[in-house]
Design an enzyme around this catalytic site. Structure first.
Site, short mmCIF file in Angstrom:
data_model
loop_
_atom_site.label_atom_id
_atom_site.label_comp_id
_atom_site.label_asym_id
_atom_site.label_seq_id
_atom_site.Cartn_x
_atom_site.Cartn_y
_atom_site.Cartn_z
N ASP A 63 -2.39 -17.96 1.62
CA ASP A 63 -3.60 -18.52 0.98
C ASP A 63 -4.14 -19.69 1.79
OD1 ASP A 63 -1.21 -19.74 0.24
OD2 ASP A 63 -1.93 -20.37 -1.73
N LYS A 123 3.90 -15.38 1.82
CA LYS A 123 3.97 -16.28 0.66
C LYS A 123 5.42 -16.36 0.18
CE LYS A 123 0.81 -16.84 -2.48
NZ LYS A 123 0.39 -18.24 -2.34
N TYR A 178 0.82 -1.21 0.00
CA TYR A 178 0.00 0.00 0.00
C TYR A 178 0.86 1.27 0.00
CZ TYR A 178 -3.92 -3.08 1.09
OH TYR A 178 -4.87 -4.07 1.05
N ASP A 229 -10.54 -9.44 7.37
CA ASP A 229 -11.95 -9.36 6.94
C ASP A 229 -12.59 -10.76 6.93
OD1 ASP A 229 -11.91 -6.66 6.77
OD2 ASP A 229 -12.56 -6.53 4.69
N ASP A 269 -5.01 -7.23 5.68
CA ASP A 269 -6.25 -6.56 5.30
C ASP A 269 -7.30 -7.63 4.96
OD1 ASP A 269 -8.05 -4.68 4.55
OD2 ASP A 269 -6.92 -3.90 2.84
#
Ligand code: NAD
Length: 369
Positions: free
Chosen positions: A226, A193, A142, A254, A250
């Site tokens: 993942d 990852k 970001y 959620d 992020d």
């Protein structure tokens, strides 16, 4: 009794409504004699754009820097969809996080037994769930440069975001996660990852080293981000403290949000580095946004905001007893059957934002009496 200086930034949409709920609870807390607060209120996000043409004025930033802690409602909404990217409401929040160096975002996901049926998962998978996601907040994709859209010679466009992490950024977030784990069940899972991303390779390397050097008593597990998303919906209770980068955090937080039934239930804390006095800059806010679809209707759930206040009492002021009191009042109010519309079962009556905050404050007063 010490007096703490709190800056309240209600923001936009349901922000002011849920912040009013916090003020109700602060009033009840002051009556108990456990803590007293001096509050100041200012604008952020769209409200600040309307007033000052910028989502975070320098004067507000200076107030934020001087406060013992900041409570923020939410920013944004369709009214400001057309404003320039650099002064959009969210830019105010990003600037606040960046200027105050709030690099550690703590997001607990707790499933109250009374709400287990509101979760998208089966009751047995989520009942009693109590995990905390530690998300790196000021680095990663970001913020990395270059961040741009360019036009190629053939007229096609090319968009670039850059994922960047340095050793120091990973070390400091790892310390936050391990320190937190010591106060909980002593387990940390680190998600990245490393199989496809260089930043993941470094992340895993640094977390492993910090663990070996300082936290041999804590159990560390590495998990691919993942797979982590899959595990969160398959068997969420296997996790306790989950540390990850800005982007994965992020998304994973959620996912964790939906395990608890509603976005309206989830608080968060964003913490800076320890200073010489042993204190940190800190901002507390609900995970949810400004919910323009229900704004101004007294329909928002104030519990995420009130839970953010409880985190503030615990992490900024060391007021564990007051934090426990607020959290117990929330649990008891839910157990007593009160529901805002987002967590009410179909066909049952819902209470409004103000009424829910009032019930929590009343329970708190009775509990402290
Ligand atoms: P949102 O979180 O505002 O809303 C998503 C859904 O959840 C909506 O249906 C909403 O009604 C519901 N919801 C959210 N909070 C609730 C609460 N306390 N009680 C009951 N229901 C609640 O996300 P969105 O709709 O994607 O975004 C709306 C605006 O908020 C956008 O402008 C977005 O940029 C902004 N936003 C701000 C923040 C922030 O301030 N930190 C975070 C996310 C989104």
């Amino acid at each position: 009794m010490a007096t703490y200086k709190l800056l309240l930034l209600p923001g936009d949409g349901i922000g002011p409504e849920v912040m009013a709920g916090v003020e109700t609870v602060l009033g009840a807390l002051a009556e108990t004699g456990l803590a007293r607060f001096e509050t100041e209120t200012d604008r952020v996000g769209g409200a600040a754009i309307d007033a000052h043409g910028t989502p975070l004025s320098d004067a507000t930033l200076a107030r934020a820097e001087a406060a013992d802690a900041i409570l923020l409602g939410a920013v944004g909404g369709p009214k400001w969809n057309g404003v320039a990217y650099d002064i959009r409401p969210e830019a105010g929040l990003l600037r606040l996080r960046k200027e105050l160096g709030l690099f550690a975002n703590l997001r607990p996901a707790i499933c109250h037994p009374a709400l287990a049926d509101a979760s998208a998962l089966k009751r047995e998978l989520v009942e009693g769930l109590d995990i905390i996601i530690v998300r790196e907040l000021t680095g990663g994709v970001y913020f990395g440069a270059p961040k741009e859209i360019t036009t190629l010679p053939d007229g096609a466009k090319r968009a670039v975001d850059t994922q960047v992490y340095t050793t120091g950024e990973i070390e400091r977030i790892a310390h936050v996660a391990f320190d937190l784990a010591r106060k909980r069940s002593g387990r940390v899972a680190s998600a990245e990852k490393h199989n496809v991303m260089k930043s993941g390779v470094l992340w895993k390397e640094v977390v492993t080293r910090v663990h070996a050097q300082h936290y041999a008593d804590v159990e560390l597990e590495h998990v691919l981000a993942d797979n982590c998303a899959m595990q969160l919906v398959r068997r969420p209770k296997q996790f306790d403290v989950l540390v990850t980068d800005n982007l994965f955090g992020d998304i994973l937080s959620d996912v964790a949000a939906m395990l608890t039934g509603s976005l309206g239930m989830l608080p968060s804390a964003s913490l800076g580095a320890l200073d010489g006095r042993g204190t940190r800059k800190a901002l507390y806010e609900p995970v949810h946004g400004s919910a323009p679809d229900i704004a101004g209707r007294d329909a928002a759930n104030p519990i995420a905001m009130i839970g953010s206040l409880a985190m503030c009492l615990r992490y900024s002021f060391g007021l564990g007893e007051a934090a426990d009191l607020v959290e117990s009042a929330v649990t008891a109010t839910l157990a007593g059957g009160a529901r805002t519309a987002d967590i009410a079962s179909p066909g049952t009556e819902a209470v409004g934002t103000g009424a829910m905050a009032g019930l929590i404050a009343a329970d708190l007063r009775a509990r402290a009496a």
